[in-house]
Design an enzyme around this catalytic site. Sequence first.
Site, short mmCIF file in Angstrom:
data_model
loop_
_atom_site.label_atom_id
_atom_site.label_comp_id
_atom_site.label_asym_id
_atom_site.label_seq_id
_atom_site.Cartn_x
_atom_site.Cartn_y
_atom_site.Cartn_z
N HIS A 1 -7.66 -7.92 -2.54
CA HIS A 1 -8.94 -7.24 -2.28
C HIS A 1 -8.86 -5.77 -2.64
CE1 HIS A 1 -6.43 -7.02 1.34
NE2 HIS A 1 -6.95 -5.81 1.51
N ARG B 1 -3.41 -12.43 3.17
CA ARG B 1 -4.81 -12.10 2.90
C ARG B 1 -5.03 -12.28 1.40
NH1 ARG B 1 -8.21 -7.80 3.97
NH2 ARG B 1 -9.50 -9.64 4.20
N TYR C 1 -1.86 -9.67 0.03
CA TYR C 1 -1.16 -8.90 1.06
C TYR C 1 -0.61 -9.85 2.11
CZ TYR C 1 -0.59 -6.30 5.37
OH TYR C 1 -0.08 -5.80 6.53
N TYR D 1 0.84 -1.21 0.00
CA TYR D 1 0.00 0.00 0.00
C TYR D 1 0.87 1.25 0.00
CZ TYR D 1 -4.13 -2.75 1.28
OH TYR D 1 -5.18 -3.65 1.29
N HIS E 1 -10.51 -2.06 -1.35
CA HIS E 1 -11.22 -1.43 -0.22
C HIS E 1 -12.14 -0.35 -0.75
CE1 HIS E 1 -8.78 -2.87 3.27
NE2 HIS E 1 -7.81 -2.97 2.38
#
Length: 270
Positions: free
Chosen positions: A191, A188, A167, A133, A193
Amino acid sequence: MKNERVINAFEGFVVKFKELISEYEIDHNDYRELVNWLDRLGRAGEIPLFMDVFLETHALQEMYKNVKGTEPCLLGPYYIDDQKKIENPGVLPQRENEPGDVLYFSGTVRDTEGNPLANTKVDMWQADTNGEYSYFGEGIPEGNLRGVFYTDENGDFEIKTVVPGNYGVPTDGPSGEFLKWIDHHEFRPAHLHLLFQPSNGDRLITQVYFEGDEYLEDDVAQGVRGSLITKLEKHAGAEKGLDNDFYSSHLNFDLRLQDKPVFKKTIVNN
Ligand code: MBD
Ligand code: FE
């Protein structure tokens, strides 16, 4: 200032804490080790990470048990507000040659009765193809793969971005120690957000996942909800005049507009 909710919640916490101490035969050494590990967790700056990976999903499931509309999902530790406003349809801010497969993600935003919600503010953020990120991973420009836009008159949006990568929770700190103790991998599923803020109702914080991802079944943060899994449709690049094949996916988002709290805040004074 005195806070009755804190008083009540802490009283309740102590009751449950004592039950745990007996049930799991936690001794004074265990307690000292816990304090020490919590101290390291804080010093490493991993408290938001640990909380959002291991506890946020349980809080949300309990709070939104019988909720109508699209299921809420983890906010996570990587939300940054006040990001760049982009057009709709538009492009999520990204590097000139952002690595990864191009993804056109579209959605239709409605209320729980199916009425389209025009002009609804949407925050979107995601990891890059390496699962990193912006503001947190190294060497990524500020604001990369983060943007704010508004739904059109039909409640629709379409944003060009890249397919995010899986992630991984950092394994070199106290959260990594915990992962070893519970014998779980750090990943994870990929995805997106999304945070929807209708002008006249409850905001919806949620995530979107992709069919076929290898971590859907054992997400370290247990965030996956079946209703939030979308299909990645593959397209020939020529369809949009691109050099490479690209993907598209779509989800409807049904927002609860009634200003009804999920819990009735009953404060017992005794
Ligand atoms: C993430 O990217 C995330 O979404 C959550 C909930 C926790 C840690 C990292
Ligand atoms: Fe995330």
